[in-house]
Design an enzyme around this catalytic site. Structure first.
Site, PDB file in Angstrom:
ATOM      1  N   ARG A 125     -31.395  -0.709 -10.609  1.00  0.00           N
ATOM      2  CA  ARG A 125     -30.467   0.313 -11.092  1.00  0.00           C
ATOM      3  C   ARG A 125     -30.958   1.701 -10.694  1.00  0.00           C
ATOM      4  O   ARG A 125     -30.187   2.584 -10.377  1.00  0.00           O
ATOM      5  CB  ARG A 125     -30.296   0.214 -12.614  1.00  0.00           C
ATOM      6  CG  ARG A 125     -29.523   1.389 -13.192  1.00  0.00           C
ATOM      7  CD  ARG A 125     -28.944   1.175 -14.598  1.00  0.00           C
ATOM      8  NE  ARG A 125     -29.714   0.311 -15.460  1.00  0.00           N
ATOM      9  CZ  ARG A 125     -30.861   0.638 -16.070  1.00  0.00           C
ATOM     10  NH1 ARG A 125     -31.383   1.834 -15.915  1.00  0.00           N
ATOM     11  NH2 ARG A 125     -31.486  -0.227 -16.839  1.00  0.00           N
ATOM     12  N   TYR A 182      -5.366  13.266  -8.771  1.00  0.00           N
ATOM     13  CA  TYR A 182      -5.303  11.809  -8.741  1.00  0.00           C
ATOM     14  C   TYR A 182      -5.106  11.309 -10.190  1.00  0.00           C
ATOM     15  O   TYR A 182      -5.777  11.792 -11.112  1.00  0.00           O
ATOM     16  CB  TYR A 182      -6.623  11.282  -8.162  1.00  0.00           C
ATOM     17  CG  TYR A 182      -6.773   9.798  -8.213  1.00  0.00           C
ATOM     18  CD1 TYR A 182      -6.031   8.977  -7.379  1.00  0.00           C
ATOM     19  CD2 TYR A 182      -7.641   9.192  -9.113  1.00  0.00           C
ATOM     20  CE1 TYR A 182      -6.153   7.601  -7.431  1.00  0.00           C
ATOM     21  CE2 TYR A 182      -7.781   7.816  -9.172  1.00  0.00           C
ATOM     22  CZ  TYR A 182      -7.028   7.031  -8.325  1.00  0.00           C
ATOM     23  OH  TYR A 182      -7.155   5.672  -8.387  1.00  0.00           O
ATOM     24  N   ASP A 203     -12.966  17.342  -5.119  1.00  0.00           N
ATOM     25  CA  ASP A 203     -12.720  15.952  -4.744  1.00  0.00           C
ATOM     26  C   ASP A 203     -12.220  15.971  -3.303  1.00  0.00           C
ATOM     27  O   ASP A 203     -11.101  16.383  -3.024  1.00  0.00           O
ATOM     28  CB  ASP A 203     -11.685  15.334  -5.700  1.00  0.00           C
ATOM     29  CG  ASP A 203     -11.409  13.866  -5.393  1.00  0.00           C
ATOM     30  OD1 ASP A 203     -11.628  13.436  -4.247  1.00  0.00           O
ATOM     31  OD2 ASP A 203     -10.947  13.146  -6.310  1.00  0.00           O
ATOM     32  N   LYS A 242     -11.999   5.025  -0.094  1.00  0.00           N
ATOM     33  CA  LYS A 242     -10.910   5.412   0.802  1.00  0.00           C
ATOM     34  C   LYS A 242     -11.435   5.587   2.236  1.00  0.00           C
ATOM     35  O   LYS A 242     -11.951   4.658   2.788  1.00  0.00           O
ATOM     36  CB  LYS A 242     -10.231   6.666   0.250  1.00  0.00           C
ATOM     37  CG  LYS A 242      -9.970   6.607  -1.269  1.00  0.00           C
ATOM     38  CD  LYS A 242      -8.957   5.546  -1.689  1.00  0.00           C
ATOM     39  CE  LYS A 242      -8.952   5.275  -3.192  1.00  0.00           C
ATOM     40  NZ  LYS A 242      -8.776   6.430  -4.052  1.00  0.00           N
TER      41      LYS A 242
END
Ligand SMILES: *Cc1c(COP(=O)(O)O)cnc(C)c1O
Length: 387
Positions: free
Chosen positions: A46, A98, A170, A195
Site C-alpha cells: 500500500r 464531471y 482536472d 481516460k
C-alpha cells in the site's frame, strides 16, 4: 526532452535485477527486511510499489511536475485532495464539473462541513467575488465536461496566488500532451488516468501531480493512510498506454476537427461545442494554453428533441453508446441521463446540458468511417422528423 521521448523514457529504467526493458509487474503485497527497519526502500504494497513508482515518475515528467501520486480511480485522487481540508473550509468549483466530482463534493464532503460554491469559472469576476477568508481551494476543469467551456488557467492561478488559495485543475479532457496546468501556475493537476492517459478503456486509475514538496508529502500521507492505491497490473497497463499517448492524441485531435466540421454543417444539428472553432468563446484562451483542441465534441439537435437524440445515439455502429471517454475507440453518450444524471435538472439545464445534448469521445479510427457512421445515424433522426 520532448513529450514523445518523455512518454517512453521518463522515470523508466531497465529492471536492475534482470535487465527487463519493460517495467515488471511487482505483484507483491510485502517485501523482505534484512533486520527490522533495514530494507531496500519497500516495506508494504500500500505504501510503495516499484511498478507504481515508475508510473508516478513518468506522470510527473509528462506534467512538468516534481511529484506524482497514483490512486485507484480519478475520484479517489479527488477524494485525497479534499481530505486536505477541514470542516468550515470553502471550495470554489466550476459549475459544469464531471458529474462524479460534483457528487463527491456535494454528497460526501458537504455533509462533513466543507462548503462548495459552484460558479461559472470562465467569468474571472465571479471567481474573485467568491474568494473569502475561508476559501482554501479553487477546483476547475478545462475544457469542461460536457460543454467544452475553456477556463483561463493562468488567470485563475493569479487569483489563487493573490489570495493564497490552492488551484487544482482536472486535466483529464486535455491530457498532459495538450495542456500542462502546472506551467500555467496551478498547484495541483488531477487526472482520471482511466481516460486518455491509459487510453485503452481497460483500467480505472487516478493521478495527482504537483511541484510543492510539502503538498506532495501531505497527499502521499493520505495515499497511504486511506489506501486507495492502484494495483501493480493496472500501473503496468497505464505505463504501456502512455508510450503512445502523443501519437494517439494527434490522431484523436485530427479526427475531432473533421467531425466537428461535419456536424456544424448538418441540417439536424443545433449547436456544436468544440474549442477548435474560431467562434467558440474560449477559442483564443484554448489556443494560448493548449497544444491542440482535444477530441471531445458535444452537440445538440435542432428543437432540442430528446426523442431524436435517443434515436441517433441508438443508431450508430462504430460509436458505442457508453460512459467514459479517452479510449482508442469512439464513444457516444447522453450526458443528461448518463454522466450527469447525478446533477439536479435545473442546474443541468442552466449550464447548457439540454436533453438532446450528445457527447462524442472521438477515437483514433479513420475519420471517414466515423463521419459515415454519424451521417447514417443522423439520417434516422431526420426521418423521425418527417413522420
Ligand atoms: C472520468 C472522470 C473523472 C473520474 O475519474 P474515474 O477514474 O472514473 O474515477 C474525473 N474527472 C473527469 C473530467 C473525468 O472525465
Amino acid at each position: 526532452m520532448q513529450f514523445g521521448t518523455k512518454a517512453i523514457h521518463a522515470g523508466i529504467e531497465p529492471d536492475p535485477s534482470t535487465g527487463a526493458i519493460m517495467t515488471p509487474i511487482f505483484q507483491t503485497s510485502t517485501y523482505v527486511q534484512e533486520e527490522p527497519g533495514k530494507h531496500k526502500g519497500y516495506e508494504y504494497g500500500r505504501t510503495q510499489n516499484p511498478t507504481r513508482d515508475a508510473l508516478q515518475r513518468n506522470l510527473a515528467a509528462l506534467e512538468n511536475g516534481n511529484h506524482a501520486l497514483c490512486f485507484a480511480s480519478g475520484l479517489a485522487a479527488t477524494d485525497a485532495v479534499i481530505k486536505l481540508l477541514q470542516p468550515g473550509d470553502e471550495v470554489i468549483a466550476s459549475n459544469d464539473l464531471y458529474g462524479g466530482t460534483y457528487r463527491i463534493f456535494q454528497r460526501v464532503f458537504a455533509p462533513l462541513g466543507i462548503k462548495f460554491h459552484f460558479i461559472e469559472m470562465q467569468n474571472l469576476d465571479e471567481v474573485a467575488r467568491h474568494v473569502n477568508a475561508k476559501t482554501r481551494l479553487i477546483w476547475t476543469e478545462t475544457p469542461t465536461n460536457p460543454m467544452l467551456n475553456v477556463v483561463d488557467i493562468a488567470a485563475v492561478a493569479d487569483i489563487a496566488r493573490q489570495n493564497q488559495v490552492l488551484l487544482a485543475v482536472d486535466n483529464t479532457f486535455a491530457s498532459p500532451y495538450l495542456q500542462n496546468p502546472l506551467d500555467l501556475g496551478a498547484d495541483l493537476v488531477v487526472h482520471s488516468a482511466t481516460k486518455y492517459i491509459n487510453g485503452h478503456s481497460d483500467v480505472i486509475m487516478g493521478a495527482l501531480i504537483c511541484n510543492d514538496s510539502d503538498l506532495y508529502e501531505r497527499l502521499k500521507f493520505l495515499q497511504n493512510a486511506v489506501g486507495a492505491v492502484p494495483a501493480p497490473m493496472d500501473c503496468f497497463l497505464c505505463l504501456r498506454g502512455i508510450k503512445t499517448l502523443h501519437l494517439r492524441m494527434e490522431q484523436h485531435c485530427n479526427n475531432a476537427e473533421k467531425i466537428a466540421l461535419f456536424l456544424q454543417q448538418h441540417p439536424l444539428v443545433g449547436q456544436v461545442n468544440f474549442p477548435g472553432f474560431p467562434q467558440h468563446p474560449g477559442h483564443e484562451i484554448a489556443k494560448k494554453q493548449m497544444r491542440r483542441f482535444g477530441a471531445m465534441v458535444s452537440f445538440t439537435l435542432k428543437n432540442d428533441s430528446l426523442e431524436k437524440a435517443v434515436a441517433v445515439m441508438s443508431a450508430t455502429n462504430l460509436f458505442s453508446l457508453a460512459e467514459s471517454l479517452g479510449g482508442v475507440e469512439s464513444l457516444i453518450g447522453h450526458p443528461a441521463s448518463m454522466t450527469h444524471a447525478s446533477i439536479p435538472v435545473e442546474q443541468r439545464r442552466q449550464t447548457g446540458v439540454l436533453d438532446s445534448l450528445i457527447r462524442l469521445s472521438v477515437g483514433i479510427e479513420d475519420a471517414e468511417d466515423l463521419i459515415d457512421d454519424l451521417a447514417q445515424a443522423l439520417e434516422i433522426g431526420v426521418s423521425l422528423r418527417k413522420k
